[in-house]
Design an enzyme around this catalytic site. Structure first.
Site, PDB file in Angstrom:
ATOM      1  N   ARG A  87      12.739  -2.090 -10.646  1.00 35.48           N
ATOM      2  CA  ARG A  87      11.342  -1.769 -10.360  1.00 35.48           C
ATOM      3  C   ARG A  87      10.504  -1.840 -11.627  1.00 35.48           C
ATOM      4  NH1 ARG A  87      11.345   1.564  -5.470  1.00 35.48           N
ATOM      5  NH2 ARG A  87      13.496   1.661  -4.799  1.00 35.48           N
ATOM      6  N   LYS A 126       4.451   5.621   5.177  1.00 37.71           N
ATOM      7  CA  LYS A 126       3.770   4.329   5.234  1.00 37.71           C
ATOM      8  C   LYS A 126       3.647   3.801   6.664  1.00 37.71           C
ATOM      9  CE  LYS A 126       5.120   3.502   0.525  1.00 37.71           C
ATOM     10  NZ  LYS A 126       5.833   2.699  -0.462  1.00 37.71           N
ATOM     11  N   PRO A 130       0.836  -1.215   0.000  1.00 41.09           N
ATOM     12  CA  PRO A 130       0.000   0.000   0.000  1.00 41.09           C
ATOM     13  C   PRO A 130       0.863   1.254   0.000  1.00 41.09           C
ATOM     14  CG  PRO A 130      -0.188  -1.187   2.091  1.00 41.09           C
ATOM     15  CD  PRO A 130       0.667  -2.018   1.195  1.00 41.09           C
ATOM     16  N   GLU A 131       0.397   2.292  -0.672  1.00 39.27           N
ATOM     17  CA  GLU A 131       1.157   3.539  -0.766  1.00 39.27           C
ATOM     18  C   GLU A 131       0.522   4.584   0.154  1.00 39.27           C
ATOM     19  OE1 GLU A 131       1.948   4.216  -4.998  1.00 39.27           O
ATOM     20  OE2 GLU A 131       2.209   2.062  -5.261  1.00 39.27           O
TER      21      GLU A 131
END
Ligand SMILES: [Zn+2]
Length: 273
Positions: free
Chosen positions: A262, A53, A2-3
Site C-alpha cells: 500500500r 463503503k 472513495p472512503e
C-alpha cells in the site's frame, strides 16, 4: 477508491433526493435481479444510508438494495428522464415521479430482505463504524486494545474494514501522520496512551473529512491556504499526495513509499514511533 466520508456524503445526497418518495420504476442491468423490478415498483423509499463503503437503499416493502461501488461505481441523481451523455455502463436506476438515481459501473448489487441485513457477509464482519451518528469513542478505543489485532501493522490494519470501518488510504496516511506513527509499526508496539491517541485521531479525521467535504488538514491552515488561492487538492491534506513538499510540523520533505503493498505518504522525521 472513495472512503467512508465520500460514500456517506453520496448516501446523504441520495437520501435527500429519494426519501419518502414512491418508486415508479426500478431498472437492474443484472439478469438475476430483474425479477425484483416488479416487486419494488410502487413501494416507498424509507431512507438511503451507508455502512463502511456500501450504500443501502431501504424500501417500505421489506426489501433493501445493497450496492458497493468498488473502484469505478458512481451514483448520479438527475431530474426524471434526463439521462446523461456518458459511456459508462448503467447497472441500476431507481425512478420516482421527479428524480432518478442512477448507479453506473458498480459490480456488486444485491437485493436483500431488510430483516436479513445483519447477516449479510460484508456487513456482518464490519468493525465499529467511525461515521455512525451514535458512535462512542470508548468503543473505538476498546478495538485498539483488543489483542486479536495486536500483531497487525498499522498501515493495513487501519484500512481493514473489519477492524474499524470507514477509513481508506488517505485517511490512514493522515491519521498516522498526526499521531506521529510509522506505518510499519505493529499495534502491539504501541503503549496504552499511543493506542488511545491513534483511535481518537482516526475518529476525529474521518468525521472531519465527512463534515468538511474531504479536508483532513488543520482547518485554520486549510482556510488560510484557500484564501491565498491554493487549489483544494493542495490544501486539504497534511501529507497525502504531498511528496517532496515540506512537512507542516518540521519542514522535512514528505516521502512516498509502499508498505505491505500500500502506498503511504509520511514525514520521515515526525513519524518515528
Ligand atoms: Zn515532520
Amino acid at each position: 477508491m472513495p472512503e467512508g466520508p465520500e460514500i456517506k456524503r453520496t448516501a446523504d445526497k441520495l437520501d435527500a433526493a429519494m426519501r419518502g418518495k414512491k418508486v415508479t420504476k426500478v431498472y437492474f442491468a443484472f439478469e438475476h435481479l430483474q425479477g425484483f423490478s416488479y416487486r419494488l415498483q410502487g413501494s416507498k423509499i424509507l431512507d438511503v444510508t451507508s455502512r463502511s463503503k456500501a450504500i443501502l437503499s431501504q424500501f417500505d416493502n421489506g426489501l433493501t438494495i445493497y450496492s458497493h461501488n468498488q473502484l469505478y461505481g458512481r451514483w448520479e441523481i438527475l431530474p426524471a428522464g434526463e439521462y446523461p451523455q456518458n459511456s459508462r455502463s448503467l447497472r441500476l436506476a431507481i425512478h420516482t415521479q421527479d428524480k432518478m438515481a442512477l448507479l453506473y459501473s458498480a459490480s456488486e448489487i444485491e437485493v436483500i430482505k431488510t430483516s436479513n441485513l445483519s447477516q449479510h457477509p460484508y456487513l456482518k464482519k464490519l468493525g465499529p463504524e467511525l461515521l455512525d451518528n451514535s458512535i462512542n469513542i470508548d468503543e473505538i478505543i476498546a478495538r485498539f486494545h483488543d489483542k486479536r489485532f495486536h500483531r497487525r501493522q498499522l498501515m493495513a490494519l487501519l484500512q481493514d474494514q473489519q477492524f474499524i470501518s470507514g477509513m481508506g488510504n488517505y485517511l490512514c496516511c493522515e491519521a498516522l501522520h498526526i499521531s506521529r506513527m510509522h506505518p510499519c509499526v505493529h499495534l502491539a508496539n504501541l503503549n496504552k496512551q499511543q493506542r488511545e491517541k491513534l483511535a481518537k485521531n482516526c475518529l476525529k479525521l474521518t468525521q472531519q473529512s465527512y463534515k468538511t467535504g474531504g479536508i483532513t488538514n488543520l482547518i485554520s491552515r486549510a482556510e488560510e491556504l484557500r484564501k491565498q488561492g491554493t487549489p483544494f487538492e493542495d490544501y486539504r491534506f497534511y501529507v497525502y499526495r504531498r511528496e517532496g513538499l515540506p512537512c507542516y510540523h518540521c519542514a522535512t520533505k514528505i516521502t512516498k513509499d509502499k508498505y505491505g503493498g500500500r502506498i503511504c505518504y509520511l514525514c520521515p522525521a515526525c513519524q518515528t514511533v
